[in-house]
Scaffold this motif. Structure first.
Motif, mmCIF file in Angstrom:
data_model
loop_
_atom_site.group_PDB
_atom_site.id
_atom_site.type_symbol
_atom_site.label_atom_id
_atom_site.label_comp_id
_atom_site.label_asym_id
_atom_site.label_seq_id
_atom_site.Cartn_x
_atom_site.Cartn_y
_atom_site.Cartn_z
ATOM 1 N N GLU A 72 0.834 -1.202 0.000
ATOM 2 C CA GLU A 72 0.000 0.000 0.000
ATOM 3 C C GLU A 72 0.871 1.255 0.000
ATOM 4 O O GLU A 72 0.612 2.214 -0.740
ATOM 5 C CB GLU A 72 -0.924 -0.003 1.215
ATOM 6 N N ARG A 73 1.898 1.258 0.845
ATOM 7 C CA ARG A 73 2.804 2.418 0.901
ATOM 8 C C ARG A 73 3.525 2.601 -0.425
ATOM 9 O O ARG A 73 3.655 3.728 -0.925
ATOM 10 C CB ARG A 73 3.823 2.244 2.037
ATOM 11 N N ASP A 74 3.996 1.512 -0.999
ATOM 12 C CA ASP A 74 4.697 1.596 -2.279
ATOM 13 C C ASP A 74 3.779 2.136 -3.376
ATOM 14 O O ASP A 74 4.197 2.935 -4.220
ATOM 15 C CB ASP A 74 5.225 0.211 -2.686
ATOM 16 N N ALA A 75 2.518 1.693 -3.354
ATOM 17 C CA ALA A 75 1.557 2.161 -4.359
ATOM 18 C C ALA A 75 1.300 3.653 -4.211
ATOM 19 O O ALA A 75 1.217 4.385 -5.209
ATOM 20 C CB ALA A 75 0.251 1.383 -4.241
ATOM 21 N N GLN A 76 1.179 4.145 -2.970
ATOM 22 C CA GLN A 76 0.942 5.563 -2.739
ATOM 23 C C GLN A 76 2.131 6.396 -3.205
ATOM 24 O O GLN A 76 1.963 7.443 -3.838
ATOM 25 C CB GLN A 76 0.670 5.816 -1.256
ATOM 26 N N VAL A 77 3.339 5.911 -2.909
ATOM 27 C CA VAL A 77 4.553 6.619 -3.355
ATOM 28 C C VAL A 77 4.602 6.673 -4.880
ATOM 29 O O VAL A 77 4.925 7.709 -5.472
ATOM 30 C CB VAL A 77 5.811 5.922 -2.797
ATOM 31 N N GLU A 78 4.267 5.569 -5.521
ATOM 32 C CA GLU A 78 4.298 5.521 -6.984
ATOM 33 C C GLU A 78 3.232 6.418 -7.592
ATOM 34 O O GLU A 78 3.484 7.104 -8.597
ATOM 35 C CB GLU A 78 4.120 4.080 -7.463
ATOM 36 N N MET A 79 2.042 6.458 -7.002
ATOM 37 C CA MET A 79 0.995 7.349 -7.510
ATOM 38 C C MET A 79 1.411 8.814 -7.401
ATOM 39 O O MET A 79 1.192 9.604 -8.331
ATOM 40 C CB MET A 79 -0.319 7.110 -6.750
ATOM 41 N N ASP A 80 2.031 9.163 -6.272
ATOM 42 C CA ASP A 80 2.510 10.541 -6.109
ATOM 43 C C ASP A 80 3.597 10.867 -7.126
ATOM 44 O O ASP A 80 3.623 11.960 -7.701
ATOM 45 C CB ASP A 80 3.041 10.747 -4.689
ATOM 46 N N ARG A 81 4.493 9.913 -7.355
ATOM 47 C CA ARG A 81 5.567 10.137 -8.333
ATOM 48 C C ARG A 81 4.992 10.365 -9.729
ATOM 49 O O ARG A 81 5.406 11.280 -10.457
ATOM 50 C CB ARG A 81 6.521 8.950 -8.351
ATOM 51 N N LEU A 82 4.035 9.542 -10.104
ATOM 52 C CA LEU A 82 3.414 9.671 -11.423
ATOM 53 C C LEU A 82 2.658 10.992 -11.541
ATOM 54 O O LEU A 82 2.691 11.652 -12.593
ATOM 55 C CB LEU A 82 2.470 8.498 -11.663
ATOM 56 N N ALA A 83 1.986 11.395 -10.465
ATOM 57 C CA ALA A 83 1.250 12.662 -10.488
ATOM 58 C C ALA A 83 2.194 13.838 -10.621
ATOM 59 O O ALA A 83 1.904 14.827 -11.311
ATOM 60 C CB ALA A 83 0.400 12.798 -9.233
ATOM 61 N N LEU A 84 3.338 13.744 -9.957
ATOM 62 C CA LEU A 84 4.318 14.837 -9.999
ATOM 63 C C LEU A 84 4.917 15.036 -11.387
ATOM 64 O O LEU A 84 5.466 16.092 -11.685
ATOM 65 C CB LEU A 84 5.444 14.574 -8.998
ATOM 66 N N GLU A 85 4.821 14.045 -12.238
ATOM 67 C CA GLU A 85 5.374 14.168 -13.586
ATOM 68 C C GLU A 85 4.418 14.850 -14.552
ATOM 69 O O GLU A 85 4.825 15.257 -15.641
ATOM 70 C CB GLU A 85 5.725 12.778 -14.139
ATOM 71 N N LEU A 86 3.163 14.981 -14.177
ATOM 72 C CA LEU A 86 2.162 15.533 -15.085
ATOM 73 C C LEU A 86 2.204 17.059 -15.099
ATOM 74 O O LEU A 86 2.392 17.694 -14.070
ATOM 75 C CB LEU A 86 0.761 15.082 -14.667
ATOM 76 N N PRO A 87 2.009 17.665 -16.267
ATOM 77 C CA PRO A 87 1.905 19.126 -16.326
ATOM 78 C C PRO A 87 0.530 19.582 -15.865
ATOM 79 O O PRO A 87 -0.414 18.788 -15.777
ATOM 80 C CB PRO A 87 2.107 19.425 -17.815
ATOM 81 N N ASN A 88 0.434 20.864 -15.563
ATOM 82 C CA ASN A 88 -0.857 21.451 -15.188
ATOM 83 C C ASN A 88 -1.818 21.341 -16.364
ATOM 84 O O ASN A 88 -1.398 21.161 -17.503
ATOM 85 C CB ASN A 88 -0.658 22.924 -14.821
ATOM 86 N N LEU A 89 -3.083 21.455 -16.081
ATOM 87 C CA LEU A 89 -4.064 21.503 -17.152
ATOM 88 C C LEU A 89 -4.004 22.865 -17.846
ATOM 89 O O LEU A 89 -3.385 23.800 -17.366
ATOM 90 C CB LEU A 89 -5.457 21.230 -16.591
ATOM 91 N N SER A 90 -4.670 22.968 -18.982
ATOM 92 C CA SER A 90 -4.575 24.173 -19.808
ATOM 93 C C SER A 90 -5.893 24.925 -19.836
ATOM 94 O O SER A 90 -6.961 24.308 -19.872
ATOM 95 C CB SER A 90 -4.169 23.805 -21.236
#
Length: 499
Positions: free
Chosen positions: A131-149
């Motif tokens: 569960e912890r690993d999944a949360q860390v990975e979700m945050d990492r993936l989210a941090l790579e996304l640009p803002n919406l336009s």
């Protein structure tokens, strides 16, 4: 001004690595314990993975376009594990009760129950780790996304002309009279690129004599325009932590893999430091891990700083002289604003009748300051709504102003960027831990941030030299608005003895 409408919701920049411009490999960067903890809206991302996929493609972030779908997949796995964990805990509780009841019974039965309980606890520990690993990975993936336009932002690579300054058409300049600021600076002994190339390399320069004085005059003039509108003056540091720059959307490398930031070599055990590419970074970081009050917003600051850009471009007419350099002085505007009020679950960043949001008002004020400065300097310019591929990671909307440079007639009809202004919504504040209290609500929200260039000295100086050049007299006319800050009200810059 058009209302703030979002084509997408938001974006993120990774904190994973810090770049040394001269290193062969990026070295891992671990966030220090005092760094702000990003609070990302992964719920919105997993509820709209298709939106984030198309937004990433539109903004030239195709390599992270599937991140939203991966976040959704990980969340579904997480929910299943949480259900499994709940069942295991219920079973474990039942077994522990049986162990207590068996305390007075046979040891064989009790030993079996104890063994079963240990097995379930080990299984629970493994589920919690996953569960912890999944949360860390979700945050990492989210941090790579640009803002919406914003819906105001054109999709693609072509900007939209939305206005002009000092006339709808540039001044008529004959090719033989279109003199470069490099040649003007050399002739009048105000610029020196040869000496700087010897000591620092290409992309650096010396401002001499009247050019050095003009730099100071331009700074004072830009500050005076903003001060009339109630902006606070602040001068920021040039060195910032890597995690602060990343939180603002400034990654060590851009989406094309080009180095953007100068990293400071130091003891590897110390938090990484970089040279700020813009005062936007230290200004935004000045409110990290703080809670603002709604009554204090908008909080508007402006200040001059030295800026450092590792990417100065390849040699050529497009980057000649002062147009693209590694170090320069810039007067930057930055503001924190109240987020638009919206019902839970609606588009929190704007609706069609939300034309008077505080964010919109400050954005419009920045554009007005930029326009006032260029108007007073007598520079013809065009105002552009920038397309999705030109937006940085944090911006939902960006407007650039391009001034006319006579020496650049062969490049985009002589136009070159001199200012920009961006709305970043809560992209930066969520990553910097900057909150806002908005009574009567007891739950702090996330203020928006808006930034804009009041004046970048090298390009404006180049435009002033080229547009003020008088070939017949061999002099440059100093814009009237700057003369009060020049020695003895200097009106012209010419060969020594003619100023």
């Amino acid at each position: 001004m058009q209302p703030l409408l979002l084509r997408t919701y938001r974006r993120v920049a990774p904190y994973a690595r810090s770049i040394d411009r001269n290193a062969k490999h990026d070295r891992p960067y671990t966030l220090p314990s005092f760094a702000p903890k990003p609070v990302l809206d992964t719920k919105h991302i997993r509820q709209n993975p298709g939106l984030y996929e198309q937004n990433a493609i539109d903004r030239n972030y195709a390599h992270v376009s599937k991140n939203g779908w991966r976040i959704l997949e990980l969340h579904e796995q997480l929910v299943k594990r949480q259900r499994d964990a709940l069942e295991l805990r219920q079973k474990n509780n039942a077994v522990e009760k049986s162990i207590r009841r068996a305390a007075n019974g046979g040891t064989s039965s009790r030993d079996d129950l104890v063994a079963e309980a240990k097995s379930m606890k080990a299984e629970l520990a493994e589920i919690e780790r996953l569960e912890r690993d999944a949360q860390v990975e979700m945050d990492r993936l989210a941090l790579e996304l640009p803002n919406l336009s914003s819906l105001s932002t054109p999709v693609g690579a072509q900007p939209k002309v939305i206005g002009h300054i000092n006339g709808d058409e540039p001044p008529v300049v004959f090719k033989h009279a279109a003199k470069s600021h490099v040649d003007i600076g050399r002739e009048l002994d105000v610029l020196d690129f040869e000496a700087s190339a010897t000591i620092s390399g290409w992309g650096w320069y010396f401002l001499k004599n009247e050019a050095a004085l003009l730099e100071q005059a331009l700074i004072q003039f830009a500050l005076s325009i903003a001060l009339q509108r109630g902006w606070e003056v602040m001068t920021p540091p040039s060195l910032v932590y890597s995690h602060i720059a990343n939180a603002c959307g400034f990654m060590p490398r851009d989406q094309n893999g080009e180095t953007q930031i100068y990293n400071i070599a130091q003891d590897s055990e110390k938090p990484s430091l970089v040279l700020a590419g813009t005062a936007e970074i230290p200004f935004a970081g000045s409110q990290a891990n703080k809670t603002l009050h709604a009554s204090d917003l908008p909080l508007k600051v402006i200040g001059p700083s030295r800026c450092y850009r590792a990417e100065a471009g390849a040699r050529g007419v497009d980057t000649k002289g002062l147009y693209r350099v590694h170090e320069f002085t810039k007067v930057e505007m930055f503001a924190w604003t109240l987020p638009p009020t919206a019902a839970e679950g609606s588009n929190r960043f704007g609706t069609e009748d939300e034309t008077d949001s505080q964010t919109d008002q400050v954005f419009e004020e920045m554009l007005a300051i930029q326009t006032d400065i260029l108007t007073a300097l007598g520079l013809h310019a065009r105002i552009l709504e920038m397309p999705t591929t030109d937006l940085g990671a944090s911006a939902i909307r960006k407007i650039d102003i391009e001034a006319f440079f006579p020496s650049r007639l062969a490049i985009d009809n002589g136009y070159g960027e001199v200012t920009s202004a961006s709305i970043c919504t809560d992209f930066q504040t969520r990553r910097l831990g900057t909150k806002v209290k908005t009574p009567p609500s007891t739950k702090p929200g996330w203020p928006h941030t808006v930034n804009g260039t009041a004046l970048a000295v090298p390009r404006i100086l180049a435009a002033v030299l080229e547009n003020g050049w008088r070939e017949a007299e061999g002099v440059v006319v100093v814009p009237e608005c700057l003369r009060k800050w020049m020695p003895e009200g200097m009106m012209i810059i010419g060969p020594k003895g003619k100023t």
